[in-house]
Design a protein around this motif. Structure first.
Motif, PDB file in Angstrom:
ATOM      1  N   MET A  18      30.827  51.162  44.611  1.00 57.23           N
ATOM      2  CA  MET A  18      32.052  51.204  44.848  1.00 57.23           C
ATOM      3  C   MET A  18      32.621  49.661  45.261  1.00 57.23           C
ATOM      4  SD  MET A  18      33.328  54.341  44.064  1.00 57.23           S
ATOM      5  CE  MET A  18      34.594  54.481  45.235  1.00 57.23           C
ATOM      6  N   ARG A  19      32.203  49.234  46.231  1.00 54.45           N
ATOM      7  CA  ARG A  19      32.604  47.798  46.545  1.00 54.45           C
ATOM      8  C   ARG A  19      32.664  46.826  45.614  1.00 54.45           C
ATOM      9  NH1 ARG A  19      29.304  47.003  52.239  1.00 54.45           N
ATOM     10  NH2 ARG A  19      30.071  48.794  53.691  1.00 54.45           N
ATOM     11  N   ASP A  20      31.768  46.765  44.713  1.00 50.07           N
ATOM     12  CA  ASP A  20      31.656  45.932  43.766  1.00 50.07           C
ATOM     13  C   ASP A  20      32.982  45.937  42.600  1.00 50.07           C
ATOM     14  OD1 ASP A  20      29.390  44.673  44.587  1.00 50.07           O
ATOM     15  OD2 ASP A  20      28.047  45.679  43.317  1.00 50.07           O
ATOM     16  N   ARG A  21      33.116  47.362  42.413  1.00 49.37           N
ATOM     17  CA  ARG A  21      34.313  47.775  41.624  1.00 49.37           C
ATOM     18  C   ARG A  21      35.618  47.273  42.263  1.00 49.37           C
ATOM     19  NH1 ARG A  21      32.260  53.845  40.109  1.00 49.37           N
ATOM     20  NH2 ARG A  21      30.421  53.538  38.832  1.00 49.37           N
ATOM     21  N   GLU A  22      35.651  47.634  43.478  1.00 50.99           N
ATOM     22  CA  GLU A  22      36.920  47.555  44.133  1.00 50.99           C
ATOM     23  C   GLU A  22      37.246  45.884  44.332  1.00 50.99           C
ATOM     24  OE1 GLU A  22      36.529  49.319  47.864  1.00 50.99           O
ATOM     25  OE2 GLU A  22      37.093  51.222  47.277  1.00 50.99           O
ATOM     26  N   GLN A  23      36.263  45.303  44.389  1.00 54.79           N
ATOM     27  CA  GLN A  23      35.999  43.720  44.521  1.00 54.79           C
ATOM     28  C   GLN A  23      36.523  43.102  43.028  1.00 54.79           C
ATOM     29  OE1 GLN A  23      32.522  42.022  45.921  1.00 54.79           O
ATOM     30  NE2 GLN A  23      32.949  42.338  47.955  1.00 54.79           N
ATOM     31  N   GLU A  24      36.180  43.719  41.922  1.00 48.31           N
ATOM     32  CA  GLU A  24      36.634  43.204  40.537  1.00 48.31           C
ATOM     33  C   GLU A  24      37.976  43.605  40.347  1.00 48.31           C
ATOM     34  OE1 GLU A  24      33.853  45.236  37.859  1.00 48.31           O
ATOM     35  OE2 GLU A  24      32.158  44.123  38.407  1.00 48.31           O
ATOM     36  N   LYS A  25      38.249  44.829  40.831  1.00 48.92           N
ATOM     37  CA  LYS A  25      39.789  45.080  40.718  1.00 48.92           C
ATOM     38  C   LYS A  25      40.742  44.304  41.448  1.00 48.92           C
ATOM     39  CE  LYS A  25      39.425  50.296  39.877  1.00 48.92           C
ATOM     40  NZ  LYS A  25      39.523  51.579  40.645  1.00 48.92           N
ATOM     41  N   LEU A  26      40.155  44.028  42.531  1.00 48.58           N
ATOM     42  CA  LEU A  26      40.903  43.042  43.430  1.00 48.58           C
ATOM     43  C   LEU A  26      41.265  41.531  42.777  1.00 48.58           C
ATOM     44  CD1 LEU A  26      39.840  43.893  47.122  1.00 48.58           C
ATOM     45  CD2 LEU A  26      42.076  44.044  46.233  1.00 48.58           C
ATOM     46  N   LYS A  27      40.062  41.584  42.083  1.00 44.91           N
ATOM     47  CA  LYS A  27      39.995  39.858  41.660  1.00 44.91           C
ATOM     48  C   LYS A  27      41.043  39.978  40.324  1.00 44.91           C
ATOM     49  CE  LYS A  27      35.238  38.400  42.607  1.00 44.91           C
ATOM     50  NZ  LYS A  27      33.630  38.270  42.285  1.00 44.91           N
ATOM     51  N   ILE A  28      41.028  40.962  39.681  1.00 44.58           N
ATOM     52  CA  ILE A  28      42.024  41.303  38.509  1.00 44.58           C
ATOM     53  C   ILE A  28      43.249  41.155  38.831  1.00 44.58           C
ATOM     54  CG2 ILE A  28      42.719  42.684  36.674  1.00 44.58           C
ATOM     55  CD1 ILE A  28      39.631  43.890  36.639  1.00 44.58           C
ATOM     56  N   GLU A  29      43.456  41.911  40.003  1.00 47.64           N
ATOM     57  CA  GLU A  29      44.905  41.920  40.645  1.00 47.64           C
ATOM     58  C   GLU A  29      45.579  40.501  41.014  1.00 47.64           C
ATOM     59  OE1 GLU A  29      47.351  44.161  40.456  1.00 47.64           O
ATOM     60  OE2 GLU A  29      45.987  45.561  39.527  1.00 47.64           O
ATOM     61  N   LEU A  30      44.515  39.801  41.458  1.00 44.52           N
ATOM     62  CA  LEU A  30      44.556  38.215  42.156  1.00 44.52           C
ATOM     63  C   LEU A  30      44.993  37.619  40.997  1.00 44.52           C
ATOM     64  CD1 LEU A  30      44.650  36.626  44.607  1.00 44.52           C
ATOM     65  CD2 LEU A  30      42.125  36.035  44.134  1.00 44.52           C
ATOM     66  N   LYS A  31      44.299  37.502  39.858  1.00 41.67           N
ATOM     67  CA  LYS A  31      44.440  36.851  38.678  1.00 41.67           C
ATOM     68  C   LYS A  31      45.881  37.028  38.223  1.00 41.67           C
ATOM     69  CE  LYS A  31      39.883  35.874  37.037  1.00 41.67           C
ATOM     70  NZ  LYS A  31      38.912  36.222  36.176  1.00 41.67           N
ATOM     71  N   LYS A  32      46.232  38.275  38.391  1.00 40.31           N
ATOM     72  CA  LYS A  32      47.613  38.534  37.592  1.00 40.31           C
ATOM     73  C   LYS A  32      48.512  38.208  38.542  1.00 40.31           C
ATOM     74  CE  LYS A  32      46.527  43.289  35.600  1.00 40.31           C
ATOM     75  NZ  LYS A  32      46.687  44.789  35.697  1.00 40.31           N
ATOM     76  N   LEU A  33      48.432  38.104  39.709  1.00 40.70           N
ATOM     77  CA  LEU A  33      49.426  37.598  40.701  1.00 40.70           C
ATOM     78  C   LEU A  33      49.658  36.127  40.409  1.00 40.70           C
ATOM     79  CD1 LEU A  33      48.697  39.422  44.200  1.00 40.70           C
ATOM     80  CD2 LEU A  33      50.716  39.755  42.654  1.00 40.70           C
ATOM     81  N   GLN A  34      48.281  35.459  40.397  1.00 39.74           N
ATOM     82  CA  GLN A  34      48.228  34.111  40.113  1.00 39.74           C
ATOM     83  C   GLN A  34      49.168  33.563  38.830  1.00 39.74           C
ATOM     84  OE1 GLN A  34      44.387  33.202  40.125  1.00 39.74           O
ATOM     85  NE2 GLN A  34      44.397  32.779  42.552  1.00 39.74           N
ATOM     86  N   LYS A  35      48.995  34.449  37.785  1.00 37.55           N
ATOM     87  CA  LYS A  35      49.628  34.534  36.482  1.00 37.55           C
ATOM     88  C   LYS A  35      51.349  34.572  36.666  1.00 37.55           C
ATOM     89  CE  LYS A  35      49.544  34.067  32.017  1.00 37.55           C
ATOM     90  NZ  LYS A  35      49.157  32.453  31.277  1.00 37.55           N
ATOM     91  N   MET A  36      51.451  35.598  37.517  1.00 39.19           N
ATOM     92  CA  MET A  36      53.000  35.952  37.589  1.00 39.19           C
ATOM     93  C   MET A  36      53.591  34.775  38.228  1.00 39.19           C
ATOM     94  SD  MET A  36      53.680  38.883  36.805  1.00 39.19           S
ATOM     95  CE  MET A  36      53.013  40.309  36.145  1.00 39.19           C
ATOM     96  N   LYS A  37      52.900  33.812  39.182  1.00 40.17           N
ATOM     97  CA  LYS A  37      53.635  32.755  39.884  1.00 40.17           C
ATOM     98  C   LYS A  37      54.000  31.662  38.999  1.00 40.17           C
ATOM     99  CE  LYS A  37      51.307  33.639  44.528  1.00 40.17           C
ATOM    100  NZ  LYS A  37      50.365  32.732  45.285  1.00 40.17           N
TER     101      LYS A  37
END
Length: 363
Positions: A18-37
């Motif tokens: 579950m932690r691994d999945r959450e971390q992966e999700k967070l990484k994806i969201e972080l990448k999205k935010l970086q892209k948004m910037k």
């Protein structure tokens, strides 16, 4: 005991997953935010004046020397100053002002006329310039508001499109390099290392080993051995400088041309703005005339429909009372203001009403 351990191990494994999945999700969201910037609108914003530009425009107007026209008295003072100063060399500014003011009183209307005419001419010219500028500014503001609405819609569309693309592709985009810009020249060491690299790779050396060996060899080389490479580096640097100079000239020319294009665009926009303003003024005038016409028709209709024989509405008890009370108060207190009279009448009327109510209750 074994079952309990197995269950606890399973729970821990599930928690880790579950932690691994959450971390992966967070990484994806972080990448999205970086892209948004990195969102950069590919559109031309309206050439409206910012606050800084407006301040600069005001400063330019002040520097241009455009002043309000001086009144006739000031113009006359300028002409008479030297003459009065010669007659009164010890007089200070205040005394000079008093002397000129006294002299101005003795000046005839005919003598004042040229200064008044000059003032009127300057005033008309000044008002004309100010009027044109004000009208132009109003037109530009109108156009700017219209363009802002269009820009906002375009910007929203671009942002939504960008957001969709960002969700599909989360890869970082590299900074685009100007293909026309000359490449940096290689140093003497890099020229030497490029020359040696092929031979070292042929000996099955890896990249790190090649870098280490070439570095050591370069350090151990004499100035005489380094000289040919340094000459090559110097020539490439000279060539780079020449190319860079041409590149800079080209960029400057492009900047000048771009500025000219912007000025031309601004002229076109001003013309459009003036047309838009004229259209608006025409519409407003038409609306105003229509309203006036309707009001006139209503008045005429009302005048026609009004019956002269129709009896008027009777005056209210308060109105009749106030007329009599006002007469009495004016006689009793001459010079009293209307507001005071109205207040006194109101108080008296309230007393009358209270007395009437009490009388009814007693009956």
């Amino acid at each position: 005991m074994l079952k309990a351990r197995e269950e606890s191990l399973k729970q821990k494994e599930e928690e880790l997953e579950m932690r691994d999945r959450e971390q992966e999700k967070l990484k994806i969201e972080l990448k999205k935010l970086q892209k948004m910037k990195e969102f950069k609108p590919t559109m031309a914003f309206p050439l409206g004046l910012s606050l800084k530009d407006q301040e600069q425009e005001k400063k330019d107007k002040k520097k241009s020397g455009r002043k309000k026209p001086s009144p006739p008295y000031v113009l006359w003072c300028k002409d008479q100053w030297n003459e009065v100063k010669k007659a009164n060399p010890d007089a200070d500014f205040k005394e000079m002002s008093n002397l000129l003011a006294a002299k101005w009183k003795t000046v005839t209307a005919e003598e004042k006329k040229p200064y008044e005419e000059r003032y009127q001419a300057e005033k008309e010219a000044y008002l004309k310039i100010i009027g044109n500028e004000k009208r132009e500014h109003e037109a530009m503001k109108l156009l700017e508001d219209e363009q802002k609405q269009k820009t906002a819609m375009e910007l929203l569309e671009q942002y939504l499109q960008f957001k969709q693309e960002a969700e599909k592709d989360n890869k970082k985009t590299k900074k685009e390099r100007d293909p026309l810009k000359p490449k940096q020249p290689m140093s003497a060491y890099f020229i030497f290392s490029n020359e040696r690299r092929a031979a070292l790779f042929a000996e099955n050396k890896n990249v790190l080993e090649v870098a280490r060996i070439t570095g050591e060899e370069w350090k151990n080389m004499t100035e005489k051995q380094k000289a040919p490479y340094e000459q090559m580096a110097l020539k490439s640097k000279e060539k780079y400088m020449q190319e860079m100079e041409l590149y800079k000239q080209k960029k400057e020319e492009e900047a000048v041309n771009l500025k000219k294009e912007e000025e031309e665009l601004m002229k076109i926009q001003k013309q459009e703005a003036m047309q838009l303003l004229k259209k608006k003024e025409k519409t407003e005038t038409l609306i105003k005339k229509t309203k006036e016409k309707q009001q006139k028709q209503k008045k005429e209709k009302g005048a026609k429909n009004a019956d002269p024989n129709k009896p008027k509405k009777p005056a209210s008890s308060f109105l009749l009372f106030s007329k009599e009370a006002r007469k009495n108060l004016v006689e009793e207190r001459p010079g009293t203001t209307n507001s005071t009279l109205n207040a006194l009448i109101s108080v008296k009327w309230k007393l009358v009403v209270v007395v009437a109510v009490i009388a009814r209750m007693l009956i």
